[in-house]
Design a protein around this motif. Structure first.
Motif, PDB file in Angstrom:
ATOM      1  N   PRO A   1      -3.273   2.933  -4.372  1.00 20.20           N
ATOM      2  CA  PRO A   1      -3.065   1.784  -3.703  1.00 20.20           C
ATOM      3  C   PRO A   1      -4.614   1.392  -3.487  1.00 20.20           C
ATOM      4  O   PRO A   1      -5.327   2.172  -3.352  1.00 20.20           O
ATOM      5  CB  PRO A   1      -2.578   2.303  -2.407  1.00 20.20           C
ATOM      6  N   PRO A   2      -4.853  -0.231  -3.221  1.00 19.00           N
ATOM      7  CA  PRO A   2      -6.462  -0.696  -3.105  1.00 19.00           C
ATOM      8  C   PRO A   2      -6.742  -0.213  -1.558  1.00 19.00           C
ATOM      9  O   PRO A   2      -6.842  -1.319  -0.931  1.00 19.00           O
ATOM     10  CB  PRO A   2      -5.965  -2.010  -3.557  1.00 19.00           C
ATOM     11  N   LEU A   3      -6.787   0.887  -1.156  1.00 16.18           N
ATOM     12  CA  LEU A   3      -6.961   1.109   0.400  1.00 16.18           C
ATOM     13  C   LEU A   3      -8.324   0.673   0.804  1.00 16.18           C
ATOM     14  O   LEU A   3      -8.849   0.238   1.827  1.00 16.18           O
ATOM     15  CB  LEU A   3      -6.999   2.727   0.644  1.00 16.18           C
ATOM     16  N   GLU A   4      -9.398   0.692  -0.192  1.00 16.74           N
ATOM     17  CA  GLU A   4     -10.798   0.464  -0.046  1.00 16.74           C
ATOM     18  C   GLU A   4     -10.839  -0.799   0.238  1.00 16.74           C
ATOM     19  O   GLU A   4     -11.604  -1.229   1.078  1.00 16.74           O
ATOM     20  CB  GLU A   4     -11.287   0.862  -1.491  1.00 16.74           C
ATOM     21  N   GLY A   5     -10.469  -1.896  -0.781  1.00 15.44           N
ATOM     22  CA  GLY A   5     -10.166  -3.392  -0.555  1.00 15.44           C
ATOM     23  C   GLY A   5      -9.684  -3.473   0.901  1.00 15.44           C
ATOM     24  O   GLY A   5     -10.056  -4.518   1.649  1.00 15.44           O
TER      25      GLY A   5
ATOM     26  N   GLN B   1       0.598  -1.271   0.082  1.00 20.59           N
ATOM     27  CA  GLN B   1       0.004   0.070   0.074  1.00 20.59           C
ATOM     28  C   GLN B   1       1.159   1.268   0.021  1.00 20.59           C
ATOM     29  O   GLN B   1       0.439   2.174  -0.724  1.00 20.59           O
ATOM     30  CB  GLN B   1      -0.882   0.089   1.225  1.00 20.59           C
ATOM     31  N   LEU B   2       1.756   1.726   0.831  1.00 26.18           N
ATOM     32  CA  LEU B   2       2.609   2.564   1.018  1.00 26.18           C
ATOM     33  C   LEU B   2       3.322   2.678  -0.413  1.00 26.18           C
ATOM     34  O   LEU B   2       3.480   3.991  -0.854  1.00 26.18           O
ATOM     35  CB  LEU B   2       3.329   2.661   2.153  1.00 26.18           C
ATOM     36  N   PRO B   3       4.214   1.717  -0.625  1.00 23.40           N
ATOM     37  CA  PRO B   3       5.066   1.923  -1.625  1.00 23.40           C
ATOM     38  C   PRO B   3       4.070   2.536  -3.339  1.00 23.40           C
ATOM     39  O   PRO B   3       4.257   3.453  -3.926  1.00 23.40           O
ATOM     40  CB  PRO B   3       6.007   0.857  -2.080  1.00 23.40           C
TER      41      PRO B   3
END
Length: 419
Positions: free
Chosen positions: A117-121, A80-82
């Motif tokens: 990034p797929p933060l939602e999932g 997520q962060l990269p």
């Protein structure tokens, strides 16, 4: 309602994860508007702005499930962060280079979308490890859907405020910095660092090998089409009934309806099978699209747009429950990301489909598209009812702590299998 949501937000880490995810998703929520504003500030045409926004959307649709699969394989912080940093850097390249060298502009926009990034999932995968009751997880899904409506309302306001105070370039940079900070807040939290996907069966299809998930994605493709077509039909209506101000009110009405519907839906626990409940919700959603074809005056039309949005967030929240149930073992983040991608692609298809319809038949027939799309979505759910109601057992569907860490007493969940 406040009691139900307040109970969730008082759970340790819950408020932080929700706020961090919403902040992290700001760049994605306003990307299309930010690109249009910046291109116009640079002297580019609307055609160029639309093309760049479309490239971002396509790249985002491709990247979400791919990054979701990587999250399932390697954990949230390592992906997520990269990804957030890479997306922000690509946006910064676009902001500083502008539209001068077009190939570089297209490449930068594509990279920004691809690495979103797929933060939602990721957040939906975390809820079951943070909350302690299955009812709380379901309410959190509804709260998440409601929060999205707030974000998609507040995000454009923040963007336009930054653009008016400084410039569209500065707005693009500021919102991407906020996005990285939001992602950072999530991935350094203990739940994100501790989360691990269940062991997965190696398969090139990943989450897509679940028949139940495929059925759900097919249904939500048409719900996305309905929402995308409303945006075009509403613009056609507004052109003849007051212009941009009326268009803004119509789209805000849809968001307000979803906000109200999601808030009410998540405030109580619902008995019965979620697949059956989703069919009822989608049927109500399709029915509430039909009054838009009356095309009354602006005030009445705004009220009808509120009605059209009422069942949207409940449908999404109920779908989250089904995605969690049908995600193959070790693919929960990827499965949620596929839902996001399918909905986005559906909205794009609906936008493209509604354009010719509006040109030929005007706003009235444009508003017939969402009703028709909602009806097809319902037909898909009816035709796949058995698949959605009873996930296949065995190695394909996860029965693990990633899907049910609290060992909820419900069909399909197993109390003896941990990730």
């Amino acid at each position: 309602m406040t009691g139900a949501y307040g109970e969730i937000l008082r759970v340790r880490h819950a408020a932080r994860l929700l706020a961090g995810t919403l902040m992290g998703r700001l760049p994605n929520a306003v990307a299309a508007i930010a690109i249009v504003l910046f291109v116009r500030e640079e002297g580019g045409s609307y055609s160029l702005a639309g093309a760049l926004a479309a490239v971002y959307g396509i790249a985002n649709a491709v990247g979400q499930p791919v990054l979701g699969r990587l999250v399932d394989l390697y954990g949230q912080p390592r992906v997520q962060l990269p990804a957030a940093v890479a997306s922000a850097l690509a946006a910064a390249v676009f902001a500083f280079v502008g539209i001068g060298p077009l190939p570089l502009a297209y490449a930068a926009v594509a990279a920004a979308g691809l690495f979103t990034p797929p933060l939602e999932g990721g957040l939906r995968a975390l809820w079951s490890s943070v909350l302690h009751k299955e009812g709380q997880v379901h309410a959190a899904y509804a709260m998440d859907a409601v929060a999205q409506e707030v974000m998609f309302t507040v995000g454009p306001l923040l963007l336009t405020l930054c653009a008016s105070l400084w410039s569209a370039q500065a707005a693009l940079l500021v919102l991407n910095v906020l996005g990285v900070l939001g992602a950072l807040s999530v991935v350094v939290s203990p739940p994100s660092r501790a989360w691990r996907s269940a062991p997965r069966e190696a398969h090139w299809l990943g989450a897509l090998r679940s028949a139940g998930l495929l059925a759900l994605l097919a249904s939500f493709l048409f719900i996305g089409m309905a929402l995308g077509s409303i945006a075009v039909a509403a613009m056609s209506y507004a052109d003849d009934n007051g212009g941009d101000t009326v268009y803004g009110w119509l789209m805000a009405g849809v968001g307000l309806g979803a906000l109200l519907g999601g808030t009410v839906y998540g405030a109580r626990q619902w008995a019965g099978e979620p697949a059956r409940r989703l069919r009822v919700l989608v049927a109500l959603l399709a029915v509430c699209y039909l009054p838009l074809m009356l095309v009354p005056g602006p005030v009445a039309m705004t009220l009808l747009s509120v009605l059209a949005g009422v069942f949207l967030a409940p449908c999404i929240a109920c779908a989250f429950v089904l995605v969690d149930r049908h995600a193959p073992r070790g693919t929960v983040t990827e499965a949620f990301s596929w839902l996001v991608t399918t909905f986005t692609v559906g909205a794009s298809v609906g936008t493209g489909l509604a354009g010719p319809v509006v040109e030929e038949g005007g706003a009235l027939w444009g508003f017939a598209v969402p009703g028709a799309a909602g009806a097809v979505s319902l037909l898909v759910l009816l035709g796949t009812g058995r698949v959605l109601a009873a996930p296949a057992r065995g190695a394909v569907v996860a029965a693990s702590s990633e899907n049910d860490p609290n060992r909820a007493v419900e069909p399909r969940f197993s109390s003896g299998d941990r990730a």
